[in-house]
Scaffold this active site. Sequence first.
Site, short mmCIF file in Angstrom:
data_model
loop_
_atom_site.label_atom_id
_atom_site.label_comp_id
_atom_site.label_asym_id
_atom_site.label_seq_id
_atom_site.Cartn_x
_atom_site.Cartn_y
_atom_site.Cartn_z
N THR A 41 0.86 -1.19 0.00
CA THR A 41 0.00 0.00 0.00
C THR A 41 0.90 1.24 0.00
O THR A 41 2.11 1.13 -0.08
CB THR A 41 -0.91 0.02 1.24
OG1 THR A 41 -0.13 0.31 2.41
CG2 THR A 41 -1.63 -1.32 1.42
N CYS A 42 0.28 2.41 0.14
CA CYS A 42 1.06 3.64 0.15
C CYS A 42 1.96 3.73 1.38
O CYS A 42 2.95 4.46 1.38
CB CYS A 42 0.13 4.86 0.08
SG CYS A 42 -1.09 4.92 1.41
N GLN A 59 -9.43 0.56 6.40
CA GLN A 59 -9.17 0.28 4.99
C GLN A 59 -8.13 -0.82 4.81
O GLN A 59 -8.18 -1.57 3.84
CB GLN A 59 -8.69 1.55 4.28
CG GLN A 59 -9.79 2.57 4.04
CD GLN A 59 -9.32 3.75 3.19
OE1 GLN A 59 -8.13 4.05 3.15
NE2 GLN A 59 -10.24 4.40 2.53
N GLY A 71 -10.04 23.89 -3.63
CA GLY A 71 -8.73 23.25 -3.60
C GLY A 71 -8.80 21.89 -4.26
O GLY A 71 -9.88 21.29 -4.38
N ALA A 72 -7.65 21.38 -4.70
CA ALA A 72 -7.62 20.09 -5.40
C ALA A 72 -6.47 19.21 -4.93
O ALA A 72 -6.08 18.29 -5.64
CB ALA A 72 -7.54 20.32 -6.91
N GLY A 73 -5.95 19.51 -3.75
CA GLY A 73 -4.86 18.71 -3.21
C GLY A 73 -5.36 17.47 -2.49
O GLY A 73 -6.54 17.11 -2.56
N GLN A 122 -7.58 -4.10 2.14
CA GLN A 122 -6.37 -4.26 1.33
C GLN A 122 -5.70 -5.61 1.61
O GLN A 122 -5.18 -6.26 0.69
CB GLN A 122 -5.41 -3.11 1.63
CG GLN A 122 -5.93 -1.76 1.15
CD GLN A 122 -5.19 -0.58 1.74
OE1 GLN A 122 -4.65 -0.65 2.85
NE2 GLN A 122 -5.15 0.52 1.00
N SER A 143 -1.21 0.79 11.72
CA SER A 143 -1.46 1.77 10.65
C SER A 143 -0.96 3.15 11.03
O SER A 143 -0.85 3.48 12.22
CB SER A 143 -2.96 1.85 10.35
OG SER A 143 -3.45 0.63 9.87
#
Length: 424
Positions: A48-49, A114, A187-189, A118, A107
């Site tokens: 995962t990230c 989540q 915003g789009a972050g 996964q 985590s």
Amino acid sequence: MNIIGISINHNTAPIEIREALHFNEEEIKSVIPEVRENYLSEGFILSTCNRTEIFGFPVNEILNANDLISFVQKQKNISTLQNDHFNKYFSCSAVRHIFNVAAGLDSLMLGDSQILGQAKNSFQLSEDLGFSNSLLRRIFDITSKVGKRAINETGIGEGAVTISYAAVQLIEKIFASFENKKALVIGAGETSELAVTHLLDKEVGEITVTNRTLSKAERLADKYKVKVLPFENFRDFLHNFDIIISATSASGLVLEYSDIVSAMKKRKGTPVVITDIAIPRDISADSRKIDNVFYNDIDSLNVIVEQNLQKRKAQIPFVKRIIDEEMVNLFSWYNTLSVVPTIKQLRNYFEDMRQDELHKIKYRISDDDYKKVEDMTRRLLGRLLHFPTMKLREVAENHGNDLESGDYSCMVKELFKLENIENK
């Protein structure tokens, strides 16, 4: 239980290393054949990230966790990768780590649910590719059970512990329903994207995004199938929105006090919830003075996040208790595997004896009488072997593969000369 594993995660390595070591699904599919042939007879890869992990049963006794690290280094060809970027696990510690991950204890965001999904996906991928057998499937099943019990029996996942989610939870306190509400995300972050996902989860009637760079707003809108409003004139449409969440990286205010006053005049007193989660702030704090404006900034949200985080931390002992219970269940089951061959041999021994005696009388009595004798001897055999079988399993569960468990098996084999009896 000879299971080994390695984990690189947010506790052991910086984000640039974790990103470089990430395996997407196609990469996992491509490397599993090599892993299965050279390293693990069965196992799984979770990536995962925030983590990349490989766990399984080694193909031979010589192989260890360092071999898995070397494999990852070879695959990703990262010169800066070091052994101390990885945690290594074996046997009980490996199983406990897998359970900790599924329960959200390991985590970045404590109690993150989540990760359970996964983990299930990684398990399913192993199953689909023939990289799991009965033992690993049992671990998968109990891992899933641990995650579900942690969610259902404790509060480890309750309460917002991210700013974006806290913002949406605050909005819930104002509006009884989101069904007919319109939301604007400025915003789009990453923070704005999280806000959009949480609003979607709450089934907000309509979501619009705006951003100084239009292309970024369009990408976000396209990803989540929401609307876009050009940044140049979005202030002219403020009055249309019941919810405003702002999370830009602007150096100054995006919305002045006068902008909110103007919008509220057009709304004719209809309430609006304004949540400013930017640093520095995007919206004038004086907006909270306007009637029917419910304003919150990141400071008030941080208080909520910290309170919820402390509540989650208080649930850790309860989650660990669940993990301990399921560890006992798993290893009790695993320990019984050592006596299964003895139990089979014992049953086969007496079944052969039963069949031999039945054969002697088969042609000396009627078919009806033979069936009655056959049924009676089967029931008798079941009753005779019930206690010895249960005792062998009980000793195995309580003592595993230690001397006492071995003594019981050896005693049964010696008493009935079972060494030469085939398992059927």
